[in-house]
Design a protein around this motif. Structure first.
Motif, short mmCIF file in Angstrom:
data_model
loop_
_atom_site.label_atom_id
_atom_site.label_comp_id
_atom_site.label_asym_id
_atom_site.label_seq_id
_atom_site.Cartn_x
_atom_site.Cartn_y
_atom_site.Cartn_z
N VAL A 50 -40.62 34.11 -3.76
CA VAL A 50 -40.01 34.53 -4.88
C VAL A 50 -38.45 34.84 -4.52
O VAL A 50 -38.19 35.59 -3.54
N TYR A 51 -37.52 34.31 -5.03
CA TYR A 51 -35.98 34.84 -4.55
C TYR A 51 -34.70 35.41 -5.62
O TYR A 51 -34.67 34.52 -6.54
N PRO A 52 -35.19 36.43 -6.02
CA PRO A 52 -34.46 36.70 -6.74
C PRO A 52 -32.37 36.56 -5.99
O PRO A 52 -31.73 37.24 -5.44
N SER A 53 -32.50 35.82 -7.37
CA SER A 53 -30.46 35.98 -7.48
C SER A 53 -29.77 37.25 -7.89
O SER A 53 -30.13 37.75 -8.04
N SER A 54 -28.44 37.22 -6.72
CA SER A 54 -28.32 38.51 -7.09
C SER A 54 -26.88 39.02 -8.15
O SER A 54 -26.05 39.44 -8.38
N ARG A 55 -26.71 37.34 -8.90
CA ARG A 55 -26.42 37.75 -10.07
C ARG A 55 -27.11 36.50 -10.51
O ARG A 55 -27.81 36.03 -10.65
N LYS A 56 -27.40 36.55 -12.16
CA LYS A 56 -27.83 35.65 -13.23
C LYS A 56 -26.79 33.72 -12.55
O LYS A 56 -25.49 34.34 -12.64
N PHE A 57 -27.69 32.97 -12.38
CA PHE A 57 -26.63 32.04 -13.48
C PHE A 57 -26.11 31.17 -14.40
O PHE A 57 -26.86 32.01 -14.96
N TYR A 58 -25.09 30.81 -14.41
CA TYR A 58 -24.03 30.40 -14.72
C TYR A 58 -24.99 29.34 -15.59
O TYR A 58 -25.57 28.70 -15.54
N PRO A 59 -24.64 29.53 -17.67
CA PRO A 59 -25.03 28.70 -17.91
C PRO A 59 -24.92 26.85 -17.16
O PRO A 59 -25.74 25.69 -17.32
N ASN A 60 -23.80 26.57 -16.79
CA ASN A 60 -22.97 25.41 -16.85
C ASN A 60 -23.86 25.40 -15.07
O ASN A 60 -23.98 23.99 -14.83
N ARG A 108 -32.32 33.89 -13.28
CA ARG A 108 -31.57 34.42 -12.33
C ARG A 108 -33.25 33.83 -11.20
O ARG A 108 -32.53 34.95 -10.05
N PHE A 109 -34.41 33.84 -11.09
CA PHE A 109 -35.45 34.08 -10.22
C PHE A 109 -35.77 32.46 -9.53
O PHE A 109 -36.33 31.91 -10.97
N ILE A 110 -35.53 32.37 -8.88
CA ILE A 110 -36.50 30.55 -7.97
C ILE A 110 -37.40 31.38 -7.50
O ILE A 110 -37.86 32.07 -6.28
N VAL A 111 -38.76 30.55 -8.28
CA VAL A 111 -39.76 30.93 -7.53
C VAL A 111 -40.49 29.08 -6.96
O VAL A 111 -40.86 28.79 -8.18
N LEU A 112 -41.02 29.48 -5.59
CA LEU A 112 -41.43 28.60 -5.25
C LEU A 112 -42.87 28.47 -5.12
O LEU A 112 -43.73 29.27 -5.15
N ILE A 113 -43.65 27.54 -5.69
CA ILE A 113 -45.11 27.73 -5.62
C ILE A 113 -45.62 26.43 -5.05
O ILE A 113 -45.85 24.91 -5.70
N ALA A 114 -46.45 26.97 -3.78
CA ALA A 114 -47.00 25.42 -3.56
C ALA A 114 -48.81 25.73 -3.17
O ALA A 114 -48.93 26.60 -2.50
N ASP A 115 -49.17 24.68 -3.51
CA ASP A 115 -50.61 24.73 -3.30
C ASP A 115 -51.41 23.73 -2.01
O ASP A 115 -51.12 22.58 -2.38
N ASP A 116 -51.42 25.14 -1.37
CA ASP A 116 -51.23 24.45 0.20
C ASP A 116 -53.50 24.23 0.50
O ASP A 116 -53.85 23.83 1.69
N GLU A 117 -54.24 23.63 -0.30
CA GLU A 117 -55.35 24.36 -0.48
C GLU A 117 -55.95 22.76 0.67
O GLU A 117 -56.89 22.39 1.55
#
Length: 160
Positions: free
Chosen positions: A16-26, A59-68
């Motif tokens: 989980v990567y929380p951003s220090s600010r919301k990303f703007y709509p554009n 605001r949150f970029i969540v990377l999910i990797a299934d490495d099973e």
């Protein structure tokens, strides 16, 4: 290979990567496309590797990797961190600072330095019932069940 989030197993690794600010709509559509493109090419050629992402609260970029079936190597993790660093630079945000706290205040997500968060607790501006984001969750099950929880039920409760 990029797959829909709903198909990812509960044991998949999560970052989980929380951003220090919301990303703007554009910026949102562009960032979403960049994340999807990165995941599509993350371990290109490895048919057994599947990954997805969530882009939450703008605001949150969540990377999910299934490495099973296909283990992640250090080089793969390095590639994901390099990608996040590139996003940080391109959008002038902090995404890798784990010493900040994210929590809900009403319908808004707040992003505070830990020292400022402790002051808010001391001044009763936030309470044990306040919803906090535990960005240190390690797998998809924990992400789905324990990412957004009251402070009193999180590891942050030691600051109460």
């Amino acid at each position: 290979m990029f797959v829909e989030y709903s198909t990812i197993s509960d044991t998949a690794k999560v970052w989980v990567y929380p951003s220090s600010r919301k990303f703007y709509p554009n910026e949102i559509e562009e960032v979403t496309q960049k994340i999807q493109s990165f995941i599509q090419n993350w371990k290109a050629g490895d048919e057994d590797f599947t990954a997805s992402f969530q882009f939450l609260y703008d605001r949150f970029i969540v990377l999910i990797a299934d490495d099973e079936k296909s283990a992640l190597q250090n080089v793969d993790i390095d590639a994901s961190v390099a990608f996040i660093l590139k996003l940080q630079e391109e959008y002038n945000v902090q995404l890798l600072d784990k010493m900040n706290v994210c929590f809900k205040q009403g319908k808004y997500v707040q992003y505070k330095e830990l020292k400022d968060f402790k002051k808010l607790l001391k001044n009763k501006a936030v309470t044990g019932k306040t919803i906090i984001f535990d960005n240190l969750v390690a797998n998809n099950y924990d992400f789905k069940n324990f990412w957004e929880i009251p402070i009193e039920d999180s590891w942050y409760n030691r600051f109460l």
